[in-house]
Write a protein that holds these residues in place. Sequence first.
Motif, PDB file in Angstrom:
ATOM      1  N   ARG A 150      39.323  44.935  49.540  1.00 15.92           N
ATOM      2  CA  ARG A 150      38.039  44.956  48.835  1.00 15.92           C
ATOM      3  C   ARG A 150      37.360  46.274  49.159  1.00 15.92           C
ATOM      4  O   ARG A 150      36.728  46.408  50.207  1.00 15.92           O
ATOM      5  N   GLY A 151      37.507  47.228  48.258  1.00 12.48           N
ATOM      6  CA  GLY A 151      36.932  48.550  48.503  1.00 12.48           C
ATOM      7  C   GLY A 151      37.582  49.193  49.710  1.00 12.48           C
ATOM      8  O   GLY A 151      38.799  49.303  49.783  1.00 12.48           O
ATOM      9  N   VAL A 152      36.770  49.592  50.684  1.00 14.81           N
ATOM     10  CA  VAL A 152      37.295  50.245  51.883  1.00 14.81           C
ATOM     11  C   VAL A 152      37.681  49.231  52.959  1.00 14.81           C
ATOM     12  O   VAL A 152      38.043  49.609  54.068  1.00 14.81           O
ATOM     13  N   TYR A 153      37.619  47.938  52.627  1.00 14.23           N
ATOM     14  CA  TYR A 153      37.922  46.882  53.589  1.00 14.23           C
ATOM     15  C   TYR A 153      39.184  46.131  53.229  1.00 14.23           C
ATOM     16  O   TYR A 153      39.492  45.911  52.062  1.00 14.23           O
ATOM     17  N   VAL A 154      39.900  45.714  54.268  1.00 12.04           N
ATOM     18  CA  VAL A 154      41.052  44.855  54.119  1.00 12.04           C
ATOM     19  C   VAL A 154      40.690  43.506  54.756  1.00 12.04           C
ATOM     20  O   VAL A 154      40.208  43.476  55.894  1.00 12.04           O
ATOM     21  N   LEU A 155      40.881  42.426  54.017  1.00 14.89           N
ATOM     22  CA  LEU A 155      40.698  41.095  54.577  1.00 14.89           C
ATOM     23  C   LEU A 155      41.992  40.719  55.280  1.00 14.89           C
ATOM     24  O   LEU A 155      43.055  40.727  54.670  1.00 14.89           O
TER      25      LEU A 155
END
Length: 161
Positions: A150-155
């Motif tokens: 999600r954008g610059v984030y990884v879940l």
Amino acid sequence: MGTTVLDPVVLRPVTDTDDAFLLALYGEIRAAELDQVAWEPGQREAFLRMQLDLQTSQYRAAHPQGSFDLVEVEGRPAGRLYVSRRPDDIRIVDVALTAEFRGRGIGGALVSRVIDEATASGRSTSIHVEVHNPAARLYQRLGFRPVARRGVYVLMERSPS
């Protein structure tokens, strides 16, 4: 919620008296990014305050069932651990330590404690990690796997088994 001890680490709910420490921690976490800007006197501090206040209000609104704890080591503030306990998942909303306390196994112990709680209750554990955050390696060693970006984030998630 009361105080929790992970010898010699103590978790206790954040209070208003922790404000200065949390602002300093936030500034330390964002230092590399903020050092790229030429700030007018007082402007950086005002920006940090605004960003921390926004982040805090967003975390609390998104995770009303969350615990927002200060991490203390030997009686000294060392970081923060924010956790959201949901019916099927325990989400690590934020875990951060000052540079002085990083690399001593404290972060791993805190995350392992959350994993143990989730596993004991049959829930998964999850965390959003910035793409270039070196802590992602720790989470992978602890059994987390990337499931979405999600954008610059990884879940990242870890199953309860």
